[in-house]
Scaffold this motif. Structure first.
Motif, PDB file in Angstrom:
ATOM      1  N   MET A   1     -26.544 -56.764  40.542  1.00 27.37           N
ATOM      2  CA  MET A   1     -27.041 -57.011  41.968  1.00 27.37           C
ATOM      3  C   MET A   1     -25.813 -57.219  42.778  1.00 27.37           C
ATOM      4  O   MET A   1     -25.804 -56.699  44.032  1.00 27.37           O
ATOM      5  CB  MET A   1     -27.765 -58.299  41.889  1.00 27.37           C
ATOM      6  N   LEU A   2     -24.840 -58.183  42.308  1.00 24.05           N
ATOM      7  CA  LEU A   2     -23.703 -58.289  43.532  1.00 24.05           C
ATOM      8  C   LEU A   2     -22.603 -57.249  43.478  1.00 24.05           C
ATOM      9  O   LEU A   2     -21.648 -56.918  44.131  1.00 24.05           O
ATOM     10  CB  LEU A   2     -22.884 -59.307  42.981  1.00 24.05           C
ATOM     11  N   ASP A   3     -22.662 -56.320  42.296  1.00 24.99           N
ATOM     12  CA  ASP A   3     -21.894 -55.012  41.897  1.00 24.99           C
ATOM     13  C   ASP A   3     -20.520 -55.763  41.765  1.00 24.99           C
ATOM     14  O   ASP A   3     -19.454 -55.275  42.183  1.00 24.99           O
ATOM     15  CB  ASP A   3     -21.947 -54.134  43.090  1.00 24.99           C
ATOM     16  N   TRP A   4     -20.409 -56.834  40.869  1.00 24.77           N
ATOM     17  CA  TRP A   4     -19.087 -57.183  40.368  1.00 24.77           C
ATOM     18  C   TRP A   4     -18.888 -57.096  39.069  1.00 24.77           C
ATOM     19  O   TRP A   4     -19.839 -56.744  38.100  1.00 24.77           O
ATOM     20  CB  TRP A   4     -19.085 -58.682  40.680  1.00 24.77           C
TER      21      TRP A   4
ATOM     22  N   GLN B   1     -18.064 -57.847  35.150  1.00 24.90           N
ATOM     23  CA  GLN B   1     -18.637 -58.944  34.486  1.00 24.90           C
ATOM     24  C   GLN B   1     -17.763 -59.126  33.140  1.00 24.90           C
ATOM     25  O   GLN B   1     -17.477 -58.112  32.412  1.00 24.90           O
ATOM     26  CB  GLN B   1     -20.140 -58.738  34.170  1.00 24.90           C
TER      27      GLN B   1
ATOM     28  N   LEU C   1     -27.120 -60.708  37.449  1.00 25.32           N
ATOM     29  CA  LEU C   1     -26.297 -61.190  38.624  1.00 25.32           C
ATOM     30  C   LEU C   1     -25.143 -60.352  39.013  1.00 25.32           C
ATOM     31  O   LEU C   1     -25.050 -59.642  40.309  1.00 25.32           O
ATOM     32  CB  LEU C   1     -25.792 -62.654  38.840  1.00 25.32           C
ATOM     33  N   ALA C   2     -24.521 -59.914  38.211  1.00 23.13           N
ATOM     34  CA  ALA C   2     -23.299 -59.112  38.012  1.00 23.13           C
ATOM     35  C   ALA C   2     -23.589 -57.831  38.628  1.00 23.13           C
ATOM     36  O   ALA C   2     -22.962 -57.006  39.518  1.00 23.13           O
ATOM     37  CB  ALA C   2     -22.454 -58.954  36.882  1.00 23.13           C
TER      38      ALA C   2
ATOM     39  N   VAL D   1     -18.251 -62.153  37.471  1.00 31.69           N
ATOM     40  CA  VAL D   1     -19.343 -62.964  37.093  1.00 31.69           C
ATOM     41  C   VAL D   1     -18.674 -62.932  35.473  1.00 31.69           C
ATOM     42  O   VAL D   1     -18.646 -62.098  34.695  1.00 31.69           O
ATOM     43  CB  VAL D   1     -20.778 -62.272  37.205  1.00 31.69           C
TER      44      VAL D   1
ATOM     45  N   PRO E   1     -13.575 -60.814  42.827  1.00 31.68           N
ATOM     46  CA  PRO E   1     -14.754 -61.971  42.271  1.00 31.68           C
ATOM     47  C   PRO E   1     -15.336 -61.220  40.979  1.00 31.68           C
ATOM     48  O   PRO E   1     -15.295 -59.873  40.867  1.00 31.68           O
ATOM     49  CB  PRO E   1     -15.616 -62.127  43.200  1.00 31.68           C
TER      50      PRO E   1
END
Length: 69
Positions: free
Chosen positions: A17-20, A22, A14-15, A56, A54
């Motif tokens: 894919m969102l480029d956030w 982690q 998820l991190a 993850v 933000p």
């Protein structure tokens, strides 16, 4: 309980894919101004990460104490 056979893939994917940023296996979380400080256990002791929000996070079982009914 993780839905990915306890392989810790869901949060990391998820991190990505969102480029956030982690933080995995968090055992302590502290919110700061626009960031989060994550403490996690590693083989050599404790590691502390500071991530911009933000982000993850995935939790270790030591993050909270269970409450019983």
């Amino acid at each position: 309980q993780a839905i990915d056979d306890d392989c810790n893939q869901t949060g990391q994917l998820l991190a990505a894919m969102l480029d956030w940023p982690q933080g995995t296996f968090a055992s302590r979380v502290q919110l700061e101004d626009g960031a989060v400080r994550v403490e996690r256990e590693v083989d050599g002791g404790l590691e502390t990460l500071r991530l911009r929000l933000p982000a993850v996070l995935t939790a270790d079982l030591r993050l909270n104490e269970p409450r019983y009914a």
